[in-house]
Design an enzyme around this catalytic site. Structure first.
Site, mmCIF file in Angstrom:
data_model
loop_
_atom_site.group_PDB
_atom_site.id
_atom_site.type_symbol
_atom_site.label_atom_id
_atom_site.label_comp_id
_atom_site.label_asym_id
_atom_site.label_seq_id
_atom_site.Cartn_x
_atom_site.Cartn_y
_atom_site.Cartn_z
ATOM 1 C CB ALA A 23 68.597 46.718 9.391
ATOM 2 N N GLY A 26 67.212 48.667 1.166
ATOM 3 C CA GLY A 26 67.298 49.186 -0.191
ATOM 4 C C GLY A 26 66.248 50.239 -0.470
ATOM 5 C CB VAL A 28 63.400 56.251 0.456
ATOM 6 C CG1 VAL A 28 62.034 56.107 1.076
ATOM 7 C CG2 VAL A 28 63.922 57.672 0.618
ATOM 8 C CG ASP A 29 61.275 54.653 5.007
ATOM 9 O OD1 ASP A 29 61.129 55.866 4.746
ATOM 10 O OD2 ASP A 29 60.363 53.823 4.901
ATOM 11 C CB CYS A 117 60.236 39.418 8.988
ATOM 12 S SG CYS A 117 61.776 39.841 8.141
ATOM 13 C CB CYS A 214 59.578 40.978 0.807
ATOM 14 S SG CYS A 214 60.026 39.791 2.092
#
Length: 378
Positions: A23, A26, A28-29, A117, A214
Site C-alpha cells: 500500500a 507516496g 517515504v515510509d 480509514c 488528508c
C-alpha cells in the site's frame, strides 16, 4: 513446501515466488517498504488509493493522498522496477470515512478518521483487492510490529515510541493480522527509514512527513464540515456548568473537549475549558480544569486481540491510551458484552472525548490488546 525455510516475511516460499501488494501513499515510509522488498527479490505490486478529489489538493503540502503523492508513488515504482496501480476509492472513502467524520462532529464528538480509514478502506477493501491479485500478503509503511505468538500473530508497538502508530491501528483484526506485514516497525527511528530511502535512490527520500488529515486542508475541520453539511456552523450559547450564559459561539463544530483558547469569553477569574458539547441544544459547556477529569470511560465496537476470549474474565488489568499523544495509563477493563466495556482509569484523565479511541496495551512489554471507541462523555 511446508518444510521450506521461511522468508523475511515469514512465508515458506522463495521471495521470487512470493507476491506482495504494498500500500503506497507516496510518502517515504511506504516507498521504502516497496523498495526494500523489491530489492530482496519479492514479486512486488504497488497500489495507491485515490481517496478524494486529489486535483483540488495539489496545492496542499503534506496530504497523504493528494495527486502529487500518486505521482511520487509511481516514480518510486519506476525507479525500483515493479508494477504500480492507482485505484479509485473515492466513493468508498467518502461513505466509510468522510461522512462519519462530519456526522460525528455534528453530534459533538471528536472523531479519528485515520483509524476508520485503516479499518474500513486499507485493511478491508484494499486487503481484499490484494487477495484478488493473488498476493501472499500485504505490506504497509506503518510503524507497528507483527510478532509470532503462541496463539498466532500478535500486534506490538513499534520499536520507536515517537513513531509508534498502534493507537491508529487498534481495530486491526486477528484475521487481517495474519495477512498483513509491517517491515518498518523494528527500526529505531525515522532517520533509519530516510537512510534506506537514500540508499535505494528514491525520489521521495527527503519528502516531508504528512501532518494533517488528508482531506482537511490546513487542519480547518470546521470549513470541511460546513462544506459537507451546509448549516452545520449554526451559532449558540456558551454556558457554565450551572447553565449560566457566558457568551456566544459560531458553531459547536469549532470546539473540542478540553479546549481553552479561542473561547471568546473574557473577564473571568479563572481559566475555563470546554467540558461538554451539547450538539442538540447547540451549547458549548465550559468549566474549571478539574471538571475535565474522567475516571470511567464506556467503550463499544471493541476489537479484542488477547489470547483468551474478551468475556472470559470479569476484568482485565491493562494499560490504555485515550489519546494518541499520551503514554498508556493503568486501567481496569470490565467487559459488559462481546464488544462493549467500562474502562476504569486508576488515575483520572482530562479531556476524554466521545469519538476518540481507547486502546488496550499489556501492562509490561509492547503487545497491543486491541481497543474500542469512546461513545459518551464523562
Amino acid at each position: 513446501m511446508l518444510d521450506a525455510p521461511l522468508n523475511s516475511l515469514g512465508l515458506p516460499k522463495a521471495p521470487a515466488d512470493t507476491r506482495v501488494v504494498v500500500a503506497m501513499s507516496g510518502g517515504v515510509d511506504s516507498s521504502v517498504v516497496a523498495a526494500q522488498l523489491a530489492e530482496e527479490g519479492y514479486d512486488v505490486v504497488g497500489v495507491t488509493l485515490q481517496l478524494y478529489d486529489h486535483g483540488a489538493a495539489l496545492a496542499k503540502k503534506g496530504a497523504c493522498c493528494a495527486g502529487r503523492d500518486i505521482h511520487d508513488a509511481r516514480r518510486v515504482a519506476e525507479t525500483m522496477g515493479f508494477p504500480h496501480y492507482v485505484l479509485d476509492y473515492e466513493n468508498a472513502f467518502r461513505e466509510a470515512v468522510i461522512d462519519e467524520f462530519a456526522d460525528s462532529y455534528l453530534g459533538g464528538a471528536t472523531p479519528v478518521p485515520c483509524i476508520r480509514c485503516n479499518e474500513r478502506v486499507k485493511f478491508r477493501d484494499l486487503l481484499e483487492t490484494a487477495k484478488d491479485l493473488d498476493a501472499d500478503c500485504m505490506a504497509t509503511g506503518h510503524y507497528i510490529q507483527r510478532k509470532a505468538g503462541a496463539h498466532g500473530p500478535e500486534l506490538h508497538r513499534a520499536a520507536d515510541p515517537v513513531r509508534d502508530q498502534s493507537y491508529f491501528l487498534f481495530s486491526t483484526t486477528a484475521e487481517q493480522l495474519s495477512y498483513l506485514r509491517f517491515p518498518l516497525g523494528h527500526l529505531p527511528d525515522k532517520a533509519a527509514t530516510r537512510a534506506l530511502a537514500q540508499r535505494y535512490g528514491l525520489p521521495v527520500a527527503d519528502k516531508p512527513d504528512s501532518q494533517d488529515i488528508c482531506f482537511v486542508p490546513n487542519g480547518d475541520y470546521a470549513a470541511v464540515i460546513e462544506k459537507l453539511r451546509p448549516g452545520a456552523g449554526e451559532p449558540g450559547e456558551i454556558v457554565d456548568m450551572e447553565g449560566r450564559v457566558l457568551g456566544r459561539h459560531d458553531g459547536v463544530i469549532r470546539y473540542t473537549i478540553g479546549q481553552r483558547k479561542g473561547l471568546g469569553i473574557g473577564g473571568l477569574s479563572e481559566p475555563l475549558y470546554v467540558v461538554k458539547l451539547d450538539a442538540d441544544a447547540k451549547r458549548v459547556v465550559v468549566g474549571p480544569r478539574e471538571a475535565l477529569a474522567t475516571r470511567t470511560v464506556p467503550v463499544r465496537e471493541v476489537n479484542w486481540l488477547g489470547d483468551a476470549p474478551f468475556e472470559s474474565r470479569d476484568e482485565w488489568h491493562l494499560g490504555v491510551k485515550v489519546r494518541s499523544t499520551k503514554p498508556p495509563v493503568e486501567a481496569v477493563i470490565r467487559p459488559t458484552g462481546p464488544t462493549t466495556a467500562d474502562v476504569e482509569l486508576l488515575t483520572p484523565e482530562r479531556g476524554v472525548s466521545p469519538g476518540q479511541a481507547c486502546v488496550f496495551y499489556a501492562p509490561e512489554g509492547s503487545r497491543v490488546f486491541g481497543g474500542g471507541w469512546i461513545w459518551r462523555g464523562a
